[in-house]
Design a protein around this motif. Structure first.
Motif, PDB file in Angstrom:
ATOM      1  N   ALA A 253       0.831  -1.198   0.000  1.00 58.05           N
ATOM      2  CA  ALA A 253       0.000   0.000   0.000  1.00 58.05           C
ATOM      3  C   ALA A 253       0.865   1.246   0.000  1.00 58.05           C
ATOM      4  N   VAL A 254       0.307   2.321  -0.512  1.00 59.44           N
ATOM      5  CA  VAL A 254       0.997   3.606  -0.497  1.00 59.44           C
ATOM      6  C   VAL A 254       0.097   4.676   0.087  1.00 59.44           C
ATOM      7  N   SER A 255       0.740   5.694   0.578  1.00 63.13           N
ATOM      8  CA  SER A 255       0.030   6.868   1.026  1.00 63.13           C
ATOM      9  C   SER A 255       0.871   8.077   0.684  1.00 63.13           C
ATOM     10  N   THR A 256       0.256   9.227   0.714  1.00 62.08           N
ATOM     11  CA  THR A 256       0.954  10.436   0.340  1.00 62.08           C
ATOM     12  C   THR A 256       0.608  11.545   1.317  1.00 62.08           C
ATOM     13  N   GLY A 257       1.388  12.623   1.264  1.00 57.87           N
ATOM     14  CA  GLY A 257       1.151  13.727   2.167  1.00 57.87           C
ATOM     15  C   GLY A 257       2.090  13.681   3.357  1.00 57.87           C
ATOM     16  N   VAL A 258       2.055  14.729   4.144  1.00 59.35           N
ATOM     17  CA  VAL A 258       2.991  14.848   5.270  1.00 59.35           C
ATOM     18  C   VAL A 258       2.740  13.785   6.327  1.00 59.35           C
ATOM     19  N   ALA A 259       1.552  13.252   6.393  1.00 61.02           N
ATOM     20  CA  ALA A 259       1.226  12.241   7.393  1.00 61.02           C
ATOM     21  C   ALA A 259       1.226  10.831   6.818  1.00 61.02           C
ATOM     22  N   ALA A 260       1.877  10.664   5.671  1.00 64.40           N
ATOM     23  CA  ALA A 260       1.808   9.379   4.982  1.00 64.40           C
ATOM     24  C   ALA A 260       2.287   8.219   5.842  1.00 64.40           C
ATOM     25  N   MET A 261       3.397   8.400   6.524  1.00 66.93           N
ATOM     26  CA  MET A 261       3.935   7.305   7.342  1.00 66.93           C
ATOM     27  C   MET A 261       2.974   6.994   8.490  1.00 66.93           C
ATOM     28  N   ASP A 262       2.416   8.019   9.099  1.00 68.27           N
ATOM     29  CA  ASP A 262       1.465   7.800  10.196  1.00 68.27           C
ATOM     30  C   ASP A 262       0.219   7.081   9.687  1.00 68.27           C
ATOM     31  N   LEU A 263      -0.215   7.440   8.492  1.00 70.47           N
ATOM     32  CA  LEU A 263      -1.395   6.797   7.931  1.00 70.47           C
ATOM     33  C   LEU A 263      -1.139   5.316   7.683  1.00 70.47           C
ATOM     34  N   LEU A 264      -0.026   5.027   7.013  1.00 71.45           N
ATOM     35  CA  LEU A 264       0.279   3.625   6.728  1.00 71.45           C
ATOM     36  C   LEU A 264       0.481   2.837   8.014  1.00 71.45           C
ATOM     37  N   GLY A 265       1.125   3.447   8.985  1.00 71.82           N
ATOM     38  CA  GLY A 265       1.323   2.768  10.260  1.00 71.82           C
ATOM     39  C   GLY A 265       0.014   2.450  10.970  1.00 71.82           C
ATOM     40  N   SER A 266      -1.009   3.184  10.624  1.00 68.24           N
ATOM     41  CA  SER A 266      -2.336   2.951  11.203  1.00 68.24           C
ATOM     42  C   SER A 266      -3.203   2.081  10.301  1.00 68.24           C
ATOM     43  N   GLY A 267      -2.628   1.603   9.212  1.00 68.06           N
ATOM     44  CA  GLY A 267      -3.384   0.752   8.308  1.00 68.06           C
ATOM     45  C   GLY A 267      -4.242   1.509   7.315  1.00 68.06           C
ATOM     46  N   VAL A 268      -3.985   2.801   7.172  1.00 69.54           N
ATOM     47  CA  VAL A 268      -4.757   3.649   6.253  1.00 69.54           C
ATOM     48  C   VAL A 268      -3.911   3.892   5.003  1.00 69.54           C
ATOM     49  N   TYR A 269      -4.531   3.814   3.842  1.00 73.96           N
ATOM     50  CA  TYR A 269      -3.779   3.927   2.608  1.00 73.96           C
ATOM     51  C   TYR A 269      -4.571   4.703   1.575  1.00 73.96           C
ATOM     52  N   HIS A 270      -3.881   5.122   0.531  1.00 73.38           N
ATOM     53  CA  HIS A 270      -4.549   5.739  -0.606  1.00 73.38           C
ATOM     54  C   HIS A 270      -4.740   4.731  -1.745  1.00 73.38           C
ATOM     55  N   TYR A 271      -3.773   3.861  -1.927  1.00 71.28           N
ATOM     56  CA  TYR A 271      -3.858   2.830  -2.954  1.00 71.28           C
ATOM     57  C   TYR A 271      -3.240   1.555  -2.387  1.00 71.28           C
ATOM     58  N   ARG A 272      -3.740   0.427  -2.830  1.00 68.48           N
ATOM     59  CA  ARG A 272      -3.151  -0.832  -2.407  1.00 68.48           C
ATOM     60  C   ARG A 272      -3.292  -1.883  -3.490  1.00 68.48           C
ATOM     61  N   GLY A 273      -2.528  -2.971  -3.331  1.00 68.78           N
ATOM     62  CA  GLY A 273      -2.581  -4.075  -4.260  1.00 68.78           C
ATOM     63  C   GLY A 273      -3.676  -5.064  -3.893  1.00 68.78           C
ATOM     64  N   GLN A 274      -3.651  -6.209  -4.566  1.00 66.03           N
ATOM     65  CA  GLN A 274      -4.670  -7.236  -4.359  1.00 66.03           C
ATOM     66  C   GLN A 274      -4.377  -8.123  -3.166  1.00 66.03           C
ATOM     67  N   GLY A 275      -3.157  -8.106  -2.708  1.00 69.72           N
ATOM     68  CA  GLY A 275      -2.808  -8.862  -1.520  1.00 69.72           C
ATOM     69  C   GLY A 275      -2.231 -10.239  -1.817  1.00 69.72           C
ATOM     70  N   THR A 276      -1.489 -10.752  -0.863  1.00 64.30           N
ATOM     71  CA  THR A 276      -0.938 -12.098  -0.928  1.00 64.30           C
ATOM     72  C   THR A 276      -1.139 -12.762   0.425  1.00 64.30           C
ATOM     73  N   GLN A 277      -1.579 -14.017   0.387  1.00 63.82           N
ATOM     74  CA  GLN A 277      -1.920 -14.728   1.626  1.00 63.82           C
ATOM     75  C   GLN A 277      -0.664 -15.280   2.280  1.00 63.82           C
ATOM     76  N   VAL A 278      -0.537 -15.037   3.553  1.00 62.84           N
ATOM     77  CA  VAL A 278       0.517 -15.633   4.376  1.00 62.84           C
ATOM     78  C   VAL A 278      -0.163 -16.476   5.446  1.00 62.84           C
ATOM     79  N   THR A 279       0.170 -17.748   5.497  1.00 62.72           N
ATOM     80  CA  THR A 279      -0.394 -18.657   6.486  1.00 62.72           C
ATOM     81  C   THR A 279       0.744 -19.315   7.250  1.00 62.72           C
ATOM     82  N   VAL A 280       0.708 -19.159   8.559  1.00 69.09           N
ATOM     83  CA  VAL A 280       1.728 -19.746   9.423  1.00 69.09           C
ATOM     84  C   VAL A 280       1.054 -20.815  10.258  1.00 69.09           C
ATOM     85  N   SER A 281       1.418 -22.053   9.986  1.00 70.87           N
ATOM     86  CA  SER A 281       0.753 -23.164  10.647  1.00 70.87           C
ATOM     87  C   SER A 281       1.633 -24.402  10.587  1.00 70.87           C
ATOM     88  N   SER A 282       1.525 -25.199  11.629  1.00 73.41           N
ATOM     89  CA  SER A 282       2.248 -26.473  11.637  1.00 73.41           C
ATOM     90  C   SER A 282       1.357 -27.592  11.112  1.00 73.41           C
TER      91      SER A 282
END
Length: 126
Positions: free
Chosen positions: A97-126
């Protein structure tokens, strides 16, 4: 048009490692703060890690600090997330994901974005 191609997800045992990649197009990495957010079923979206467009400053969520490392290669317009010592609670869909503006890092750190991809699944299991 901003586009992202995420790869590297999969099934891994606890304690294992994965490396996520996000190949970006339609913009250059020095234009946006970019990072990774994740969402697990029934849980809130979480900002995992991000990297500044200007000075390379990085952010990590407390739950992944010391285990995950974000990096970017401007030459190939790609950002990476090296994930070590994976835990079952890391299971989620990971989005570039990306964000823009002076608060971009704070936004991304909070899970807020302007654009994002389709995602990739990560599964951690034994």
């Amino acid at each position: 048009q901003l586009q992202f191609v995420e790869s590297g997800g999969g099934l891994v045992q606890p304690g294992g490692s994965l490396r996520l990649s996000c190949a970006a197009s339609g913009f250059t990495l020095d234009s946006y703060a970019i990072g990774w957010i994740r969402q697990a079923p029934g849980k809130e979206r979480e900002g995992v890690s991000c990297i500044s467009s200007r000075n390379g400053r990085t952010y990590y969520a407390g739950s992944v600090k010391g285990r995950f490392t974000i990096s970017r290669d401007n030459a190939v317009n790609t950002v990476y997330l090296q994930m070590n010592d994976l835990k079952p609670e890391d299971t989620a869909v990971y989005y570039c994901a990306v964000s823009t503006g002076v608060a971009a890092m704070d936004l991304l750190g909070s899970g807020v974005y302007h654009y994002r991809g389709q995602g990739t699944q990560v599964t951690v299991s034994s």
